[in-house]
Design an enzyme around this catalytic site. Sequence first.
Site, PDB file in Angstrom:
ATOM      1  N   THR A  44      33.769  51.935  34.476  1.00  0.00           N
ATOM      2  CA  THR A  44      33.989  51.216  35.724  1.00  0.00           C
ATOM      3  C   THR A  44      33.358  51.957  36.903  1.00  0.00           C
ATOM      4  OG1 THR A  44      35.730  50.650  37.309  1.00  0.00           O
ATOM      5  CG2 THR A  44      36.259  52.371  35.751  1.00  0.00           C
ATOM      6  N   ASP A  45      33.024  51.195  37.935  1.00  0.00           N
ATOM      7  CA  ASP A  45      32.501  51.850  39.153  1.00  0.00           C
ATOM      8  C   ASP A  45      33.562  52.716  39.835  1.00  0.00           C
ATOM      9  OD1 ASP A  45      34.120  49.833  40.193  1.00  0.00           O
ATOM     10  OD2 ASP A  45      32.593  48.980  41.503  1.00  0.00           O
ATOM     11  N   GLU A  46      34.848  52.500  39.468  1.00  0.00           N
ATOM     12  CA  GLU A  46      35.914  53.272  40.129  1.00  0.00           C
ATOM     13  C   GLU A  46      35.821  54.761  39.823  1.00  0.00           C
ATOM     14  OE1 GLU A  46      39.876  51.817  40.232  1.00  0.00           O
ATOM     15  OE2 GLU A  46      39.245  49.733  40.407  1.00  0.00           O
ATOM     16  N   TYR A  67      44.360  55.664  37.050  1.00  0.00           N
ATOM     17  CA  TYR A  67      43.501  54.800  36.221  1.00  0.00           C
ATOM     18  C   TYR A  67      42.062  55.304  36.241  1.00  0.00           C
ATOM     19  CZ  TYR A  67      40.197  50.999  35.350  1.00  0.00           C
ATOM     20  OH  TYR A  67      39.121  50.266  34.916  1.00  0.00           O
ATOM     21  N   ALA A  82      40.859  58.113  37.170  1.00  0.00           N
ATOM     22  CA  ALA A  82      40.713  59.472  36.625  1.00  0.00           C
ATOM     23  C   ALA A  82      40.687  59.426  35.098  1.00  0.00           C
ATOM     24  CB  ALA A  82      41.861  60.353  37.108  1.00  0.00           C
ATOM     25  N   LYS A 132      39.587  56.900  33.271  1.00  0.00           N
ATOM     26  CA  LYS A 132      38.285  56.343  32.866  1.00  0.00           C
ATOM     27  C   LYS A 132      37.186  57.397  33.054  1.00  0.00           C
ATOM     28  CE  LYS A 132      37.466  52.571  31.784  1.00  0.00           C
ATOM     29  NZ  LYS A 132      37.484  51.906  30.452  1.00  0.00           N
ATOM     30  N   ASN A 135      38.816  41.956  51.023  1.00  0.00           N
ATOM     31  CA  ASN A 135      39.886  41.234  50.324  1.00  0.00           C
ATOM     32  C   ASN A 135      40.347  40.022  51.119  1.00  0.00           C
ATOM     33  OD1 ASN A 135      39.783  43.132  48.299  1.00  0.00           O
ATOM     34  ND2 ASN A 135      41.430  44.383  49.150  1.00  0.00           N
TER      35      ASN A 135
HETATM   36  P1  NAD Z   1      42.526  43.908  30.354  1.00  0.00           P
HETATM   37  O1  NAD Z   1      43.687  44.730  30.827  1.00  0.00           O
HETATM   38  O2  NAD Z   1      42.462  42.466  30.680  1.00  0.00           O
HETATM   39  O3  NAD Z   1      42.394  44.034  28.770  1.00  0.00           O
HETATM   40  C1  NAD Z   1      42.572  45.220  28.087  1.00  0.00           C
HETATM   41  C2  NAD Z   1      42.742  44.909  26.608  1.00  0.00           C
HETATM   42  O4  NAD Z   1      42.872  46.154  25.902  1.00  0.00           O
HETATM   43  C3  NAD Z   1      43.987  44.097  26.270  1.00  0.00           C
HETATM   44  O5  NAD Z   1      43.659  43.066  25.364  1.00  0.00           O
HETATM   45  C4  NAD Z   1      44.928  45.106  25.647  1.00  0.00           C
HETATM   46  O6  NAD Z   1      45.837  44.531  24.722  1.00  0.00           O
HETATM   47  C5  NAD Z   1      43.944  46.053  24.982  1.00  0.00           C
HETATM   48  N1  NAD Z   1      44.498  47.399  24.762  1.00  0.00           N
HETATM   49  C6  NAD Z   1      45.175  48.160  25.660  1.00  0.00           C
HETATM   50  N2  NAD Z   1      45.539  49.315  25.088  1.00  0.00           N
HETATM   51  C7  NAD Z   1      45.058  49.286  23.819  1.00  0.00           C
HETATM   52  C8  NAD Z   1      45.096  50.212  22.749  1.00  0.00           C
HETATM   53  N3  NAD Z   1      45.718  51.388  22.852  1.00  0.00           N
HETATM   54  N4  NAD Z   1      44.491  49.874  21.585  1.00  0.00           N
HETATM   55  C9  NAD Z   1      43.868  48.673  21.449  1.00  0.00           C
HETATM   56  N5  NAD Z   1      43.822  47.761  22.438  1.00  0.00           N
HETATM   57  C10 NAD Z   1      44.404  48.079  23.608  1.00  0.00           C
HETATM   58  O7  NAD Z   1      41.247  44.685  30.888  1.00  0.00           O
HETATM   59  P2  NAD Z   1      39.819  44.109  31.358  1.00  0.00           P
HETATM   60  O8  NAD Z   1      39.899  43.783  32.789  1.00  0.00           O
HETATM   61  O9  NAD Z   1      39.363  43.101  30.377  1.00  0.00           O
HETATM   62  O10 NAD Z   1      38.941  45.430  31.224  1.00  0.00           O
HETATM   63  C11 NAD Z   1      38.287  45.753  29.999  1.00  0.00           C
HETATM   64  C12 NAD Z   1      37.528  47.054  30.172  1.00  0.00           C
HETATM   65  O11 NAD Z   1      36.586  46.916  31.229  1.00  0.00           O
HETATM   66  C13 NAD Z   1      38.417  48.235  30.561  1.00  0.00           C
HETATM   67  O12 NAD Z   1      37.949  49.360  29.878  1.00  0.00           O
HETATM   68  C14 NAD Z   1      38.209  48.385  32.060  1.00  0.00           C
HETATM   69  O13 NAD Z   1      38.372  49.728  32.445  1.00  0.00           O
HETATM   70  C15 NAD Z   1      36.761  47.948  32.192  1.00  0.00           C
HETATM   71  N6  NAD Z   1      36.367  47.343  33.489  1.00  0.00           N
HETATM   72  C16 NAD Z   1      37.111  46.332  34.023  1.00  0.00           C
HETATM   73  C17 NAD Z   1      36.672  45.732  35.209  1.00  0.00           C
HETATM   74  C18 NAD Z   1      37.432  44.598  35.832  1.00  0.00           C
HETATM   75  O14 NAD Z   1      37.094  44.181  36.957  1.00  0.00           O
HETATM   76  N7  NAD Z   1      38.449  44.018  35.190  1.00  0.00           N
HETATM   77  C19 NAD Z   1      35.500  46.174  35.829  1.00  0.00           C
HETATM   78  C20 NAD Z   1      34.785  47.236  35.246  1.00  0.00           C
HETATM   79  C21 NAD Z   1      35.226  47.796  34.062  1.00  0.00           C
HETATM   80  O1  DAU Z   2      35.905  48.073  40.231  1.00  0.00           O
HETATM   81  C1  DAU Z   2      36.259  47.821  38.925  1.00  0.00           C
HETATM   82  C2  DAU Z   2      37.763  47.788  38.781  1.00  0.00           C
HETATM   83  O2  DAU Z   2      38.206  46.594  39.411  1.00  0.00           O
HETATM   84  C3  DAU Z   2      38.222  47.859  37.341  1.00  0.00           C
HETATM   85  O3  DAU Z   2      37.876  49.110  36.824  1.00  0.00           O
HETATM   86  C4  DAU Z   2      39.737  47.661  37.240  1.00  0.00           C
HETATM   87  O4  DAU Z   2      40.119  47.607  35.880  1.00  0.00           O
HETATM   88  C5  DAU Z   2      40.087  46.353  37.916  1.00  0.00           C
HETATM   89  O5  DAU Z   2      41.488  46.170  37.891  1.00  0.00           O
HETATM   90  C6  DAU Z   2      39.589  46.338  39.357  1.00  0.00           C
HETATM   91  O6  DAU Z   2      40.313  47.294  40.181  1.00  0.00           O
HETATM   92  P1  DAU Z   2      40.785  46.939  41.670  1.00  0.00           P
HETATM   93  O7  DAU Z   2      41.902  47.831  42.000  1.00  0.00           O
HETATM   94  O8  DAU Z   2      39.640  46.859  42.590  1.00  0.00           O
HETATM   95  O9  DAU Z   2      41.290  45.409  41.405  1.00  0.00           O
HETATM   96  P2  DAU Z   2      42.581  44.606  41.882  1.00  0.00           P
HETATM   97  O10 DAU Z   2      42.359  43.181  41.507  1.00  0.00           O
HETATM   98  O11 DAU Z   2      43.843  45.251  41.466  1.00  0.00           O
HETATM   99  O12 DAU Z   2      42.498  44.728  43.472  1.00  0.00           O
HETATM  100  C7  DAU Z   2      41.341  44.270  44.182  1.00  0.00           C
HETATM  101  C8  DAU Z   2      41.587  44.553  45.661  1.00  0.00           C
HETATM  102  O13 DAU Z   2      42.623  43.690  46.125  1.00  0.00           O
HETATM  103  C9  DAU Z   2      42.047  45.965  45.947  1.00  0.00           C
HETATM  104  O14 DAU Z   2      41.475  46.383  47.176  1.00  0.00           O
HETATM  105  C10 DAU Z   2      43.565  45.831  46.101  1.00  0.00           C
HETATM  106  C11 DAU Z   2      43.734  44.439  46.659  1.00  0.00           C
HETATM  107  N1  DAU Z   2      44.968  43.724  46.279  1.00  0.00           N
HETATM  108  C12 DAU Z   2      45.271  43.622  44.956  1.00  0.00           C
HETATM  109  C13 DAU Z   2      46.405  42.961  44.552  1.00  0.00           C
HETATM  110  C14 DAU Z   2      46.774  42.863  43.098  1.00  0.00           C
HETATM  111  C15 DAU Z   2      45.757  43.113  47.244  1.00  0.00           C
HETATM  112  O15 DAU Z   2      45.453  43.179  48.455  1.00  0.00           O
HETATM  113  N2  DAU Z   2      46.881  42.460  46.848  1.00  0.00           N
HETATM  114  C16 DAU Z   2      47.258  42.371  45.536  1.00  0.00           C
HETATM  115  O16 DAU Z   2      48.334  41.773  45.245  1.00  0.00           O
END
Ligand code: NAD
Ligand code: DAU
Length: 338
Positions: free
Chosen positions: A124-126, A152, A154, A156, A251
């Site tokens: 992730t970019d985080e 989270y 940290a 990743k 946001n």
């Molecule tokens: P998500 O939380 O929707 O899905 C995570 C999946 O992993 C779930 O199906 C869960 O059951 C499974 N899982 C969790 N722990 C597990 C374990 N111990 N063994 C096997 N399976 C397990 O997450 P997402 O948003 O689909 O993200 C997927 C990946 O992409 C993550 O690694 C996340 O860090 C990365 N990522 C997410 C975003 C985003 O915006 N959502 C952006 C960049 C990178």
């Molecule tokens: O950048 C990639 C990351 O994006 C992934 O690695 C993470 O898995 C994914 O969850 C996401 O992280 P963020 O923390 O950016 O996403 P989230 O949707 O939780 O929040 C997006 C922004 O919105 C953040 O600035 C916090 C804000 N927020 C979020 C929620 C849930 C609110 O203002 N209100 C809310 O209720």
Amino acid sequence: MKIIVTGGAGFIGSNFILYMLEKYDYKIICLDKLTYAGNLENLAGVMNNKNFKFIHGDISDKIFIENLFENEKPDIVINFAAESHVDRSIENPNIFLQTNIIGTNILMDACRKSTVKRFHQVSTDEVYGDLPIDKPDLFFTESTPINPSSPYSASKASADLLVQSYHRTFNFPATISRCSNNYGAFHFPEKLIPLMIINALNNKDLPVYGEGKNIRDWLYVKDHCKAIDLIIHNGKIGEVYNIGGHNEKSNIDVVKIILKYLGKPESLIKFVKDRPGHDLRYAIDPNKISNELGWIQDTNFETGIANTIEWYLKNKSWWQNIINGEYKNYYAKMYNGR
Ligand code: NAD
Ligand code: DAU
């Protein structure tokens, strides 16, 4: 070709499996623990596909993973499995370390004992921390120092460092991608965009953290899937690829776009206590993946958000099943009295 996709019942992993099964004649195995975020409904459309198999299991269960790899002999492993929500990592960091760091380590060790030709780590970019809001010309590149802010990110970042160390020390055939915020179908409603769509549809408050000025760089999930497809086929072993499409939005702007699309009033917006350590701005420089692998984003934010809102309108039972379950307790704990 046989690919094990871990975390394939979650948001991005399920989109990736649907994308790959439609495009290729590859065998795909989804390995997922089915935590609160894993949902087999996401994979309903491929459960009977002859090229698809679901296996229930935990990436941090060493014996189980070793046996699985020995039996299945995958060519490629793509690790999406993770605890993925920043707010939950602030409540309970421990499971993030177990799954995101130890789980990645166990997968890599099993790959080294097996036939795996490529391990791809979905990062992730985080991991880069954040950028200032008042310097819009600054972007994350692949050489930006790792500087995570939350438990989270940290976890990743730790996994990324381990993957890089395995490449350097063992010549381990790994690639890493670092993508910006995804949105689209099957996005679990603890995250900003689906939470706001669903609350607006239910005429509930939209809880915006702080003043809503934090910026995220949104990418339609199918464009992330396309990038990973390119990396596993043409990416160079040992390399990191940033993925993002220059869709930076505050946001509050995202929330207002959703309200406008749904014809709901801005009076639903409620500013609430900020997230501790809240990252200010994310912004990806995608030049490397564009120049080296020819990746371009297909879907801009305007189209992507319309597709996404329409998906939530058409798939009410998908999200109603979630919000009527354990999610109620989560929501009350995180938002009541905030
Ligand atoms: P998500 O939380 O929707 O899905 C995570 C999946 O992993 C779930 O199906 C869960 O059951 C499974 N899982 C969790 N722990 C597990 C374990 N111990 N063994 C096997 N399976 C397990 O997450 P997402 O948003 O689909 O993200 C997927 C990946 O992409 C993550 O690694 C996340 O860090 C990365 N990522 C997410 C975003 C985003 O915006 N959502 C952006 C960049 C990178
Ligand atoms: O950048 C990639 C990351 O994006 C992934 O690695 C993470 O898995 C994914 O969850 C996401 O992280 P963020 O923390 O950016 O996403 P989230 O949707 O939780 O929040 C997006 C922004 O919105 C953040 O600035 C916090 C804000 N927020 C979020 C929620 C849930 C609110 O203002 N209100 C809310 O209720």
